[in-house]
Write an enzyme that holds these catalytic residues in place. Structure first.
Site, PDB file in Angstrom:
ATOM      1  N   LEU A   1      68.082  41.169   5.137  1.00  0.00           N
ATOM      2  CA  LEU A   1      66.621  41.097   5.127  1.00  0.00           C
ATOM      3  C   LEU A   1      66.111  41.668   6.446  1.00  0.00           C
ATOM      4  O   LEU A   1      66.022  40.965   7.451  1.00  0.00           O
ATOM      5  CB  LEU A   1      66.148  39.647   4.935  1.00  0.00           C
ATOM      6  CG  LEU A   1      66.564  38.967   3.625  1.00  0.00           C
ATOM      7  CD1 LEU A   1      66.046  37.532   3.572  1.00  0.00           C
ATOM      8  CD2 LEU A   1      66.052  39.744   2.426  1.00  0.00           C
TER       9      LEU A   1
ATOM     10  N   ASP B   1      65.724  21.390   3.265  1.00  0.00           N
ATOM     11  CA  ASP B   1      65.597  21.664   4.701  1.00  0.00           C
ATOM     12  C   ASP B   1      64.584  22.783   4.920  1.00  0.00           C
ATOM     13  O   ASP B   1      64.779  23.659   5.766  1.00  0.00           O
ATOM     14  CB  ASP B   1      66.959  22.043   5.295  1.00  0.00           C
ATOM     15  CG  ASP B   1      66.934  22.040   6.820  1.00  0.00           C
ATOM     16  OD1 ASP B   1      66.043  21.380   7.403  1.00  0.00           O
ATOM     17  OD2 ASP B   1      67.784  22.704   7.434  1.00  0.00           O
TER      18      ASP B   1
ATOM     19  N   ASN C   1      63.520  28.214   8.409  1.00  0.00           N
ATOM     20  CA  ASN C   1      64.344  28.690   7.301  1.00  0.00           C
ATOM     21  C   ASN C   1      63.553  29.561   6.332  1.00  0.00           C
ATOM     22  O   ASN C   1      63.910  29.671   5.156  1.00  0.00           O
ATOM     23  CB  ASN C   1      64.961  27.508   6.547  1.00  0.00           C
ATOM     24  CG  ASN C   1      65.996  26.778   7.387  1.00  0.00           C
ATOM     25  OD1 ASN C   1      66.666  27.384   8.210  1.00  0.00           O
ATOM     26  ND2 ASN C   1      66.121  25.482   7.185  1.00  0.00           N
TER      27      ASN C   1
ATOM     28  N   ASP D   1      69.003  30.067   4.017  1.00  0.00           N
ATOM     29  CA  ASP D   1      69.724  28.845   4.377  1.00  0.00           C
ATOM     30  C   ASP D   1      69.571  27.772   3.306  1.00  0.00           C
ATOM     31  O   ASP D   1      68.877  26.769   3.480  1.00  0.00           O
ATOM     32  CB  ASP D   1      69.249  28.315   5.731  1.00  0.00           C
ATOM     33  CG  ASP D   1      70.192  27.257   6.278  1.00  0.00           C
ATOM     34  OD1 ASP D   1      71.278  27.088   5.693  1.00  0.00           O
ATOM     35  OD2 ASP D   1      69.847  26.602   7.270  1.00  0.00           O
TER      36      ASP D   1
END
Length: 504
Positions: free
Chosen positions: A222, A271, A276, A288
């Site tokens: 990315l 999370d 993230n 993640d």
């Protein structure tokens, strides 16, 4: 000339044997005709010594290492980008020693040998769980494709803080072994690979999973063509003149992603925060997902509430007018509703419109903050068996407050919002004096309000004591009559005689 040596004489092997090397054939000696005709060749008929057998078992591994060692120069962890030099420091050497051990380097060599990646560059990000390195692969047209290699740490990763993500996860039932770090890291990497594959197939922006080998995961990169990764949402550089509009649009976009994760992928990130999520060109990318759990995980709703809190707090710091945590929670887990754009955006705008109609200007923000704190402290049951105060909740439903239950989506709409015969008006509206359309009813029917009144509450706890006694007595007499019917005739006569004497 024939040999005059006796066949019974001891034979000296023509080759010299050395430990870890086997027989040395560098010295050419004459092979006896008896051995040559037997097809033994240059080796004696006796079996090798045990030490040699134990040493030669590693020959295949040694050959593999020597064959793959030609790729060692393609792992250059010192270079972050192709056009940028980076100085070595102690942190880089420590990271290399902790993660890229001999086993990890062998896995990378194998991937380079198979063409999955051509080169491995410097670290993109480092963390306590894993390091992500930049990599490049060469396509058929000799163009360069950027990729990311995530290497999980096997020596220093502790799973004590991961217990809540593992317990109850059906994918860890067969192979969870908390005493074996390498085995647990392998399962953890496999879990992220499967989650990424599920999220990517659902059309949510995330790294594309490419290859998994033990604790090394190869993903799509990315970033831009030069090898620069997209920044985290926390580090997003948004122009000041577009900040308000962009942050509001990103918040709505994130709510849609969270709903798609739950409804389409059947996952909860567990999370989710500004650390993230990557940002590029007004688009969010989810990363993640190793700790992400299934929607039926025992603590999935608790994790979802935590994700809502973390993301909501971040966007509020950016000046976004966020929705209440409870409203976002109900929006994500509601089974009915759209999961595709642009219907998702329209549903979120309807939530804003409904809040504007019900909230007051003076107490709107304060009441929302109080509601958020109350919602964050509530216990959320996953199933109806986990409801610990059924009578209290049933009483709230009886008063028409079923839509305020945190687990209302576990109940049918007929239970949460009781409807009348026309299916439009609930009981609480009838209690507050809501009028019905009288065009289809007569005046006598409209005057008769008995059919709208609630009946007596049901349940043993609401019954009168005298009624309970009468019911028990009637049950007792009914059982006595049944026993009399089953009695033989001579016992019935004796019972009748005894009863008549007692009456006299």
């Amino acid at each position: 000339m024939e040999s005059t040596t006796s066949p019974a004489a001891p034979h000296e092997p023509p080759h010299t044997f050395t430990n870890n090397n086997g027989y040395d054939a560098s010295v050419e000696q004459e092979i006896p005709r008896t051995l040559a005709t037997a097809g033994v060749g240059s080796f004696p008929a006796s079996s090798p010594e045990p030490a040699a057998a134990g040493a030669n078992t590693f020959n295949s591994i040694d050959d593999q290492i020597s064959a793959l060692s030609k790729h060692a120069s393609k792992i250059r962890l010192d270079d972050v980008k192709g056009d940028q030099a980076r100085d070595k420091d102690k942190a880089d050497r420590a990271t290399s020693e902790q993660v890229l051990d001999q086993r990890t380097r062998m896995i990378l060599y194998q991937m380079i040998n198979r063409g999955i990646v051509s080169e491995v560059h410097g670290a993109i990000s480092t963390g306590k769980e894993a390091n992500v390195y930049g990599a490049a692969a060469h396509a058929d047209d000799f163009s360069q494709i950027h990729r990311a290699v995530k290497v999980y740490k096997t020596a220093i990763l502790s799973f004590k803080d991961r217990e809540r993500y593992i317990t109850g996860e059906h994918r860890f039932k067969a192979g969870a072994d908390k005493g074996n770090n390498r085995k647990m890291v392998k399962l953890w990497a496999e879990k992220e690979f499967r989650n990424l594959r599920r999220i990517h197939s659902a059309g949510i922006a995330c790294p594309e999973p490419i290859q998994l080998k033990l604790h090394v995961l190869v993903m799509g990169f990315l970033g831009d063509q030069r090898g620069w990764a997209y920044p985290r949402l926390r580090d997003a550089n948004i122009p000041a003149d577009e900040a308000e509009e962009t942050w509001n649009a990103l918040y709505i976009q994130l709510l849609g992603i969270m709903r798609r994760l739950y409804q389409v992928c059947k996952l909860v990130h567990a999370d989710l925060s500004e650390y993230n999520i990557l940002y590029h060109d007004k688009r969010l990318y989810i990363i993640d997902v190793s700790q992400s759990v299934e929607h039926d995980h025992p603590r999935s709703l608790e994790f979802l509430r935590m994700d809502i809190k973390n993301t909501g707090d971040f966007f509020r710091r950016q000046g976004v007018d966020t929705l209440a945590d409870r409203a976002v929670f109900d929006f994500i887990i509601a089974p009915e509703g759209p999961v595709e754009e642009p219907s998702l955006r329209e549903s979120i705008e309807q939530l804003y419109a409904a809040r504007a109609e019900s909230a007051t200007d003076s107490k709107g923000a304060a009441e929302q903050e109080v509601d958020n704190e109350v919602f964050r402290q509530q216990y959320i049951p996953q199933t109806l068996e986990q409801v610990y105060d059924i009578e209290k909740d049933a009483e709230r439903i009886g008063h028409g407050e079923g839509d305020k239950l945190v687990y209302r989506n576990l109940l049918a709409d007929q239970v949460v919002l009781p409807k009348t015969l026309d299916g439009q008006v609930s009981e609480d509206q009838l209690d507050e004096g809501a009028t019905l359309d009288s065009e289809a009813t007569s005046d006598e029917e409209s005057d008769d309000e008995s059919k709208f009144s609630k009946g007596p509450p049901r349940g043993k706890r609401f019954e009168d004591k005298e009624e309970k006694k009468q019911r028990k007595q009637a049950t007792k007499e009914a059982k006595s009559e049944k026993r009399k019917e089953k009695m033989p005739k001579h016992l019935k006569k004796r019972l009748v005689a005894t009863t008549s004497r007692k009456k006299k």
